[in-house]
Design a protein around this motif. Structure first.
Motif, PDB file in Angstrom:
ATOM      1  N   GLN B  66      30.145  85.776  60.578  1.00 26.00           N
ATOM      2  CA  GLN B  66      29.037  84.816  60.653  1.00 26.00           C
ATOM      3  C   GLN B  66      27.979  85.185  59.617  1.00 26.00           C
ATOM      4  OE1 GLN B  66      27.604  84.105  64.610  1.00 26.00           O
ATOM      5  NE2 GLN B  66      25.986  82.716  63.954  1.00 26.00           N
ATOM      6  N   GLY B  67      27.425  84.187  58.990  1.00 29.32           N
ATOM      7  CA  GLY B  67      26.434  84.420  57.940  1.00 29.32           C
ATOM      8  C   GLY B  67      27.094  84.351  56.568  1.00 29.32           C
ATOM      9  N   PHE B  68      28.340  84.815  56.504  1.00 27.32           N
ATOM     10  CA  PHE B  68      29.091  84.758  55.247  1.00 27.32           C
ATOM     11  C   PHE B  68      29.978  83.510  55.184  1.00 27.32           C
ATOM     12  CE2 PHE B  68      33.163  85.668  53.047  1.00 27.32           C
ATOM     13  CZ  PHE B  68      32.676  85.728  51.747  1.00 27.32           C
ATOM     14  N   ALA B  69      30.767  83.301  56.215  1.00 32.24           N
ATOM     15  CA  ALA B  69      31.777  82.239  56.175  1.00 32.24           C
ATOM     16  C   ALA B  69      31.352  80.996  56.949  1.00 32.24           C
ATOM     17  CB  ALA B  69      33.105  82.760  56.721  1.00 32.24           C
ATOM     18  N   TYR B  70      30.491  81.186  57.914  1.00 34.75           N
ATOM     19  CA  TYR B  70      30.000  80.066  58.736  1.00 34.75           C
ATOM     20  C   TYR B  70      28.675  80.518  59.344  1.00 34.75           C
ATOM     21  CZ  TYR B  70      31.512  82.948  62.608  1.00 34.75           C
ATOM     22  OH  TYR B  70      31.661  83.987  63.476  1.00 34.75           O
ATOM     23  N   ASP B  71      27.984  79.596  59.965  1.00 32.73           N
ATOM     24  CA  ASP B  71      26.742  79.975  60.642  1.00 32.73           C
ATOM     25  C   ASP B  71      26.463  78.975  61.745  1.00 32.73           C
ATOM     26  OD1 ASP B  71      24.499  81.569  61.098  1.00 32.73           O
ATOM     27  OD2 ASP B  71      24.143  81.813  58.959  1.00 32.73           O
ATOM     28  N   LEU B  72      25.366  79.150  62.435  1.00 26.46           N
ATOM     29  CA  LEU B  72      24.987  78.220  63.489  1.00 26.46           C
ATOM     30  C   LEU B  72      25.023  76.805  62.926  1.00 26.46           C
ATOM     31  CD1 LEU B  72      21.912  80.258  64.744  1.00 26.46           C
ATOM     32  CD2 LEU B  72      24.183  80.148  65.809  1.00 26.46           C
ATOM     33  N   SER B  73      25.806  75.981  63.498  1.00 27.90           N
ATOM     34  CA  SER B  73      25.999  74.581  63.095  1.00 27.90           C
ATOM     35  C   SER B  73      26.410  74.424  61.619  1.00 27.90           C
ATOM     36  CB  SER B  73      24.772  73.724  63.420  1.00 27.90           C
ATOM     37  OG  SER B  73      23.706  74.064  62.571  1.00 27.90           O
ATOM     38  N   LYS B  74      26.826  75.509  60.998  1.00 23.23           N
ATOM     39  CA  LYS B  74      27.433  75.393  59.666  1.00 23.23           C
ATOM     40  C   LYS B  74      28.906  75.762  59.752  1.00 23.23           C
ATOM     41  CE  LYS B  74      23.299  75.915  56.913  1.00 23.23           C
ATOM     42  NZ  LYS B  74      22.423  76.849  56.198  1.00 23.23           N
ATOM     43  N   SER B  75      29.676  74.820  60.225  1.00 29.30           N
ATOM     44  CA  SER B  75      31.116  75.051  60.384  1.00 29.30           C
ATOM     45  C   SER B  75      31.865  73.766  60.037  1.00 29.30           C
ATOM     46  CB  SER B  75      31.433  75.491  61.809  1.00 29.30           C
ATOM     47  OG  SER B  75      31.030  74.503  62.730  1.00 29.30           O
ATOM     48  N   TYR B  76      33.187  73.910  59.961  1.00 28.77           N
ATOM     49  CA  TYR B  76      34.049  72.789  59.549  1.00 28.77           C
ATOM     50  C   TYR B  76      33.537  72.190  58.235  1.00 28.77           C
ATOM     51  CZ  TYR B  76      36.381  73.614  63.939  1.00 28.77           C
ATOM     52  OH  TYR B  76      37.062  74.215  64.959  1.00 28.77           O
ATOM     53  N   MET B 120      40.427  78.234  58.080  1.00 26.27           N
ATOM     54  CA  MET B 120      39.936  77.780  56.765  1.00 26.27           C
ATOM     55  C   MET B 120      39.005  76.572  56.878  1.00 26.27           C
ATOM     56  SD  MET B 120      40.619  79.747  54.339  1.00 26.27           S
ATOM     57  CE  MET B 120      40.691  81.315  55.194  1.00 26.27           C
ATOM     58  N   HIS B 121      39.456  75.542  57.581  1.00 24.93           N
ATOM     59  CA  HIS B 121      38.607  74.351  57.717  1.00 24.93           C
ATOM     60  C   HIS B 121      37.289  74.716  58.411  1.00 24.93           C
ATOM     61  CE1 HIS B 121      38.103  69.947  59.350  1.00 24.93           C
ATOM     62  NE2 HIS B 121      37.270  70.201  58.382  1.00 24.93           N
ATOM     63  N   PHE B 122      37.360  75.596  59.400  1.00 22.14           N
ATOM     64  CA  PHE B 122      36.142  76.030  60.110  1.00 22.14           C
ATOM     65  C   PHE B 122      35.113  76.601  59.137  1.00 22.14           C
ATOM     66  CE2 PHE B 122      33.402  78.878  62.516  1.00 22.14           C
ATOM     67  CZ  PHE B 122      33.130  78.156  63.659  1.00 22.14           C
ATOM     68  N   CYS B 123      35.590  77.296  58.106  1.00 19.91           N
ATOM     69  CA  CYS B 123      34.694  77.925  57.124  1.00 19.91           C
ATOM     70  C   CYS B 123      34.320  76.991  55.973  1.00 19.91           C
ATOM     71  CB  CYS B 123      35.345  79.188  56.554  1.00 19.91           C
ATOM     72  SG  CYS B 123      35.667  80.433  57.803  1.00 19.91           S
ATOM     73  N   GLY B 124      34.790  75.740  56.041  1.00 21.42           N
ATOM     74  CA  GLY B 124      34.449  74.775  54.993  1.00 21.42           C
ATOM     75  C   GLY B 124      35.399  74.791  53.812  1.00 21.42           C
ATOM     76  N   VAL B 125      36.482  75.576  53.924  1.00 17.53           N
ATOM     77  CA  VAL B 125      37.458  75.668  52.841  1.00 17.53           C
ATOM     78  C   VAL B 125      38.482  74.535  52.983  1.00 17.53           C
ATOM     79  CG1 VAL B 125      39.234  77.117  51.760  1.00 17.53           C
ATOM     80  CG2 VAL B 125      37.209  78.179  52.816  1.00 17.53           C
ATOM     81  N   LYS B 126      38.732  73.839  51.909  1.00 16.60           N
ATOM     82  CA  LYS B 126      39.730  72.771  51.939  1.00 16.60           C
ATOM     83  C   LYS B 126      41.142  73.369  51.934  1.00 16.60           C
ATOM     84  CE  LYS B 126      36.957  68.982  50.205  1.00 16.60           C
ATOM     85  NZ  LYS B 126      35.660  69.725  50.180  1.00 16.60           N
ATOM     86  N   VAL B 127      42.087  72.614  52.451  1.00 17.21           N
ATOM     87  CA  VAL B 127      43.435  73.146  52.667  1.00 17.21           C
ATOM     88  C   VAL B 127      44.463  72.309  51.919  1.00 17.21           C
ATOM     89  CG1 VAL B 127      45.175  73.642  54.429  1.00 17.21           C
ATOM     90  CG2 VAL B 127      42.737  73.958  54.964  1.00 17.21           C
ATOM     91  N   LEU B 128      45.242  72.962  51.076  1.00 20.76           N
ATOM     92  CA  LEU B 128      46.358  72.267  50.412  1.00 20.76           C
ATOM     93  C   LEU B 128      47.590  72.278  51.323  1.00 20.76           C
ATOM     94  CD1 LEU B 128      46.057  73.691  46.760  1.00 20.76           C
ATOM     95  CD2 LEU B 128      45.182  71.497  47.648  1.00 20.76           C
ATOM     96  N   GLU B 129      48.534  71.413  51.046  1.00 18.13           N
ATOM     97  CA  GLU B 129      49.800  71.402  51.802  1.00 18.13           C
ATOM     98  C   GLU B 129      50.350  72.824  51.873  1.00 18.13           C
ATOM     99  OE1 GLU B 129      52.061  69.278  53.229  1.00 18.13           O
ATOM    100  OE2 GLU B 129      51.124  67.325  52.848  1.00 18.13           O
TER     101      GLU B 129
END
Lengths: 173, 173
Positions: B66-76, B120-129
């Protein structure tokens, strides 16, 4: 001990062969003995990234080796760990709403599939309804006490419970 | 370093606080730097028990704090690791039939959900096939060479690919 095939290392084959010749490390043998003697396996953990924490995943990876937990065509209903029950009991960070069918985390049953079906069912272990405490960090002290009381209550009659069917229908219907 | 709250230890809070004060251990800081600098994260592994091996799961557990990859209400879609792509590339023990919609392992997309959407999606990273090689141990040497050639080929045009939508529909329709 020595490798079964030092030309082409295959982790799965090596652990399988080590199991058969009694060459697994002592901690694994002890864990396997506990599994063998247990009628019920309860896995209690905080949900990390939609699965169990790595240290528990490592227990699955290391302990449930071929020959012990499953074998060629001995998997799922024919898995080697017959006549045992399992129960996944965990806490989450997200609320129950997050893990509802319409929630952003998706139905909690999607999370259960790899653990209950992919691991326990694969080894022939029957699965009881999971026990999930949602977001204990974010609820009142009173609510947390209710959660503990509910678990205590459930444990009293656990032996009367019937396993779930563990088919895709249970998870994805 | 010292604990933020030594009265009531909370792993998530402690890593979050350690991140903010620059108190994470050196290996984690280095891994986070790599993630920060990367445009594309490729995770290559053998599928173990319907998920990644514990050592890679431990990387997720320890690095994506938390703080690096996601945060309070900063997810997906609002996760902190924006403008990055990810790709899960793995080998399986079971055949493609096992992981078909009617197969006993269930649709392979059920396995992808916790990793692609839940991490990945939780951290805002897009996902390729995803890139999946089914049961390389059980196919011919020729087939294995084809698998490698297909991967080589795909890598050449990877930057032209569009991410998947990562909604429940993609996984469970």
């Amino acid at each position: 001990g020595h490798l079964h095939n030092s030309e082409a290392f295959n982790y799965g084959v090596e652990t399988w062969e080590a199991y058969k010749r009694g060459g697994l490390s002592k901690d694994l043998v002890e864990e396997q003995k506990k599994v063998q003697e247990a009628d019920l396996l309860i896995f209690q953990f905080p949900l990390f990234w939609f699965n169990m924490p790595a240290i528990l995943k490592g227990w699955m990876d290391r302990v449930l080796v071929q020959g012990f937990a499953y074998d060629l065509s001995k998997s799922y209903d024919c898995g080697l760990l017959q006549d045992k029950l399992s129960l996944f009991s965990f806490t989450t960070g997200g609320s129950q709403e997050v893990y509802s069918k319409e929630g952003i985390g998706g139905d909690i049953r999607y999370v259960l599939w790899p653990m209950q079906h992919g691991i326990m069912h694969f080894c022939g272990v029957k699965v009881l309804e999971p026990h999930i405490c949602y977001a204990p960090e974010n609820v009142s002290e009173e609510k947390r006490k209710e959660m503990l009381a509910a678990w205590t209550q459930r444990l009293k009659t656990l032996w009367k419970e019937e396993p779930i069917d563990c088919s895709p229908d249970w998870y994805f219907k």
